[in-house]
Design a protein around this motif. Sequence first.
Motif, PDB file in Angstrom:
ATOM      1  N   PHE A  78       0.748  -1.155  -0.137  1.00 54.40           N
ATOM      2  CA  PHE A  78       0.060  -0.148  -0.022  1.00 54.40           C
ATOM      3  C   PHE A  78       0.887   1.134   0.015  1.00 54.40           C
ATOM      4  O   PHE A  78       1.847   1.201   0.532  1.00 54.40           O
ATOM      5  CB  PHE A  78      -0.921   0.034   1.140  1.00 54.40           C
ATOM      6  N   ARG A  79       0.549   2.327  -0.889  1.00 51.14           N
ATOM      7  CA  ARG A  79       1.024   3.405  -0.766  1.00 51.14           C
ATOM      8  C   ARG A  79       0.052   4.653  -0.683  1.00 51.14           C
ATOM      9  O   ARG A  79      -0.981   4.666  -1.352  1.00 51.14           O
ATOM     10  CB  ARG A  79       1.736   3.845  -1.781  1.00 51.14           C
ATOM     11  N   PHE A  80       0.353   5.592   0.463  1.00 54.12           N
ATOM     12  CA  PHE A  80      -0.765   6.620   0.526  1.00 54.12           C
ATOM     13  C   PHE A  80      -0.171   7.916   0.037  1.00 54.12           C
ATOM     14  O   PHE A  80       1.049   8.254   0.327  1.00 54.12           O
ATOM     15  CB  PHE A  80      -1.174   6.767   1.989  1.00 54.12           C
ATOM     16  N   PHE A  81      -0.881   8.430  -0.944  1.00 51.55           N
ATOM     17  CA  PHE A  81      -0.550   9.628  -1.719  1.00 51.55           C
ATOM     18  C   PHE A  81      -1.250  10.651  -1.313  1.00 51.55           C
ATOM     19  O   PHE A  81      -2.532  10.726  -1.052  1.00 51.55           O
ATOM     20  CB  PHE A  81      -0.528   9.294  -3.157  1.00 51.55           C
ATOM     21  N   GLU A  82      -0.415  11.966  -1.005  1.00 50.37           N
ATOM     22  CA  GLU A  82      -1.230  13.153  -1.120  1.00 50.37           C
ATOM     23  C   GLU A  82      -0.521  14.446  -1.587  1.00 50.37           C
ATOM     24  O   GLU A  82       0.642  14.354  -1.647  1.00 50.37           O
ATOM     25  CB  GLU A  82      -1.510  13.549   0.519  1.00 50.37           C
ATOM     26  N   SER A  83      -1.144  15.098  -2.590  1.00 56.13           N
ATOM     27  CA  SER A  83      -0.616  16.039  -3.249  1.00 56.13           C
ATOM     28  C   SER A  83       0.799  15.518  -4.160  1.00 56.13           C
ATOM     29  O   SER A  83       1.853  16.190  -4.202  1.00 56.13           O
ATOM     30  CB  SER A  83      -0.062  16.934  -2.437  1.00 56.13           C
ATOM     31  N   GLY A  84       0.696  14.348  -4.617  1.00 53.75           N
ATOM     32  CA  GLY A  84       1.524  13.621  -5.449  1.00 53.75           C
ATOM     33  C   GLY A  84       2.928  13.043  -4.568  1.00 53.75           C
ATOM     34  O   GLY A  84       3.515  12.707  -5.472  1.00 53.75           O
ATOM     35  N   GLU A  85       2.747  12.965  -3.509  1.00 51.92           N
ATOM     36  CA  GLU A  85       3.714  12.463  -2.536  1.00 51.92           C
ATOM     37  C   GLU A  85       3.161  11.126  -1.811  1.00 51.92           C
ATOM     38  O   GLU A  85       2.464  11.362  -1.403  1.00 51.92           O
ATOM     39  CB  GLU A  85       4.304  13.394  -2.013  1.00 51.92           C
ATOM     40  N   VAL A  86       4.251  10.090  -1.725  1.00 54.91           N
ATOM     41  CA  VAL A  86       3.893   9.041  -0.574  1.00 54.91           C
ATOM     42  C   VAL A  86       4.204   9.668   0.579  1.00 54.91           C
ATOM     43  O   VAL A  86       5.042  10.108   1.033  1.00 54.91           O
ATOM     44  CB  VAL A  86       4.890   8.003  -1.085  1.00 54.91           C
ATOM     45  N   LYS A  87       3.025   9.582   1.455  1.00 52.60           N
ATOM     46  CA  LYS A  87       2.948  10.031   2.731  1.00 52.60           C
ATOM     47  C   LYS A  87       3.184   8.792   3.852  1.00 52.60           C
ATOM     48  O   LYS A  87       3.717   9.021   4.817  1.00 52.60           O
ATOM     49  CB  LYS A  87       1.727  10.682   3.136  1.00 52.60           C
ATOM     50  N   LYS A  88       2.637   7.522   3.190  1.00 55.18           N
ATOM     51  CA  LYS A  88       2.800   6.294   4.150  1.00 55.18           C
ATOM     52  C   LYS A  88       3.038   5.279   3.422  1.00 55.18           C
ATOM     53  O   LYS A  88       2.182   5.026   2.369  1.00 55.18           O
ATOM     54  CB  LYS A  88       1.699   6.559   5.107  1.00 55.18           C
ATOM     55  N   ALA A  89       3.689   4.208   3.612  1.00 54.46           N
ATOM     56  CA  ALA A  89       3.822   2.877   2.786  1.00 54.46           C
ATOM     57  C   ALA A  89       3.713   1.739   3.832  1.00 54.46           C
ATOM     58  O   ALA A  89       4.238   1.620   5.116  1.00 54.46           O
ATOM     59  CB  ALA A  89       5.476   2.875   2.238  1.00 54.46           C
ATOM     60  N   SER A  90       3.376   0.605   3.188  1.00 60.15           N
ATOM     61  CA  SER A  90       3.075  -0.554   3.925  1.00 60.15           C
ATOM     62  C   SER A  90       3.129  -1.618   2.957  1.00 60.15           C
ATOM     63  O   SER A  90       2.776  -1.595   1.828  1.00 60.15           O
ATOM     64  CB  SER A  90       1.665  -0.445   4.814  1.00 60.15           C
TER      65      SER A  90
END
Length: 109
Positions: A78-90
Amino acid sequence: MSSVRVIGDNEFETEVLKADQPVLVYFWASWCGPCRLTAPLVESIASSYGDRLKVIKMEVDPNPQSVSQCKIEGVPAFRFFESGEVKKASEGAITKQKLEDFVLSQLSA
């Protein structure tokens, strides 16, 4: 009807990097047993948080460009993106509660 959108490399920039809302990207593979267990959890997250979050599903094998760009080393991931950037990864199998915590920690940040 599923609120999870399936995309490929050619849509990644538009659907994820240029999205106007947070995006959860779920990377999976057809040969991955844990991915089959994780898929219903992703559907559940999309149903519960679809009004605040875009949920994207990408198969790793046909999309090497996005896999490389997101530094995916194993699936499910999983990758959580906000404003085109990865904010959190799992990476790796995850329980429904952990996935929900993963998403909520970012939505409320």
